[in-house]
Design a protein around this motif. Structure first.
Motif, PDB file in Angstrom:
ATOM      1  N   ASP A 141       0.783  -1.159  -0.014  1.00 58.15           N
ATOM      2  CA  ASP A 141       0.073  -0.046   0.089  1.00 58.15           C
ATOM      3  C   ASP A 141       1.059   1.127  -0.025  1.00 58.15           C
ATOM      4  O   ASP A 141       1.442   1.551   1.072  1.00 58.15           O
ATOM      5  CB  ASP A 141      -1.046  -0.148   1.238  1.00 58.15           C
ATOM      6  N   SER A 144       0.223   4.500   2.242  1.00 57.58           N
ATOM      7  CA  SER A 144       0.121   4.228   3.874  1.00 57.58           C
ATOM      8  C   SER A 144       1.656   4.044   4.641  1.00 57.58           C
ATOM      9  O   SER A 144       2.455   3.925   3.820  1.00 57.58           O
ATOM     10  CB  SER A 144      -0.961   3.017   4.381  1.00 57.58           C
ATOM     11  N   ASP A 145       1.774   4.148   5.832  1.00 58.92           N
ATOM     12  CA  ASP A 145       3.108   3.595   6.370  1.00 58.92           C
ATOM     13  C   ASP A 145       3.334   2.082   6.374  1.00 58.92           C
ATOM     14  O   ASP A 145       2.649   1.483   6.693  1.00 58.92           O
ATOM     15  CB  ASP A 145       2.932   3.939   7.910  1.00 58.92           C
ATOM     16  N   ARG A 146       4.260   1.817   5.519  1.00 61.48           N
ATOM     17  CA  ARG A 146       4.475   0.449   5.073  1.00 61.48           C
ATOM     18  C   ARG A 146       5.409  -0.199   6.234  1.00 61.48           C
ATOM     19  O   ARG A 146       5.727  -1.484   6.152  1.00 61.48           O
ATOM     20  CB  ARG A 146       5.423   0.422   3.627  1.00 61.48           C
TER      21      ARG A 146
END
Length: 281
Positions: A141, A144-146
């Motif tokens: 994703d 978003s914060d991966r």
């Protein structure tokens, strides 16, 4: 510019490492593959020295290390001071470092692989793979914060559509390679500044034994699109001569924890690309 300044500049040009490179032009260009133009290669080599004063000073102190790095660059068929092959001042020597783009380019040159997939996996990505699968399932994703990097994978797609060996490395292996690299704990280390690029190089290096490579183009040099995540721009590797130094070439030390190595390389290649067929450099 005063006459003195001009004289000093000419003296530096005629006696510095650039002059050494020009002096050994025949030795350097003799080992170049035919797809690389000698004049262009020489201009890039001397240009890299002019752009990076630290590199130039190191090459002046240790010209032998510069020549060794340039000879290896020429042998591999890369252009010096590019994202395929970096010239890196490290301590009292110049190191020649093949970037992950250089490794992938050599895979394409052999002509048996039509696409290379190399991706970094973060802890919040969806990732699934086991040796019975043809290819990994990976759904990042990007918005978003991966999380942190937990591993990486790479594979090649042959001309007939079949998949090469899928190489998967985990965080333990990444940390092992990082620990073995000189100066990796320094703030200026590429492992600190551009970790993603270093991880891609590591996994691309692990893919090499499982696909044919070549220093010379074996077919029409059509640059197939790679699916590797791009290197950082701006302040990243593309902006610096020493952008993505790998510090050390990772040796293939065989199977280790965190890597799938269930098959032999020859079993993964199409017959035309198997060892002894002439497709591998």
């Amino acid at each position: 510019m005063t006459e003195n300044t001009v004289s000093n500049a000419v003296a530096v040009r005629d006696n510095g490492p650039e002059a050494l490179v020009r002096q050994h032009r025949d030795d350097l260009t003799l080992v170049l593959p035919t797809h690389v133009k000698g004049e262009t290669w020489m201009r890039l080599a001397t240009g890299a020295l002019r752009r990076d004063e630290n590199l130039r000073r190191t090459a002046t102190r240790n010209p032998g290390s510069l020549m060794n790095a340039l000879l290896e660059c020429a042998r591999l068929g890369h252009e010096p001071g590019t994202e395929a092959y970096y010239l890196v001042p490290f301590g009292n020597e110049v190191q020649g470092i093949e970037g992950y783009r250089g490794i992938i380019e050599r895979i394409y040159r052999a002509g048996e692989v039509k696409a290379v997939k190399a991706e970094v996996v973060y802890e919040n990505d969806h990732f699934r793979y086991h040796p019975g699968m043809d290819r990994p399932e990976h759904e990042p994703d990007y918005f978003s914060d991966r999380g942190r990097i937990v591993g990486a994978y790479a594979y090649g797609v042959f001309q007939d559509g079949s998949t090469s060996k899928v190489v998967v490395i985990n965080r333990a292996y990444i940390d092992k390679i990082k620990k073995e690299s000189k100066g990796s704990d320094r703030a200026s280390s590429p492992w600190v500044k551009w970790e993603e690029g270093m991880v891609l190089k590591t996994v691309a290096r692990r893919l090499e034994p499982w696909v044919p490579t070549a220093v010379e183009w074996r077919t029409e040099p059509v640059q197939a699109e790679t699916h590797a995540l791009p290197l950082p721009t701006g302040d990243g590797p593309a902006a610096l001569t020493a952008g993505e130094p790998g510090t050390e070439d990772e040796e293939d030390e065989g199977p280790i924890e965190g890597e799938f190595v269930d098959d032999e390389p020859s079993q993964q290649w199409p017959a035309a690309a198997a060892p002894g067929s002439g497709a591998r450099a």
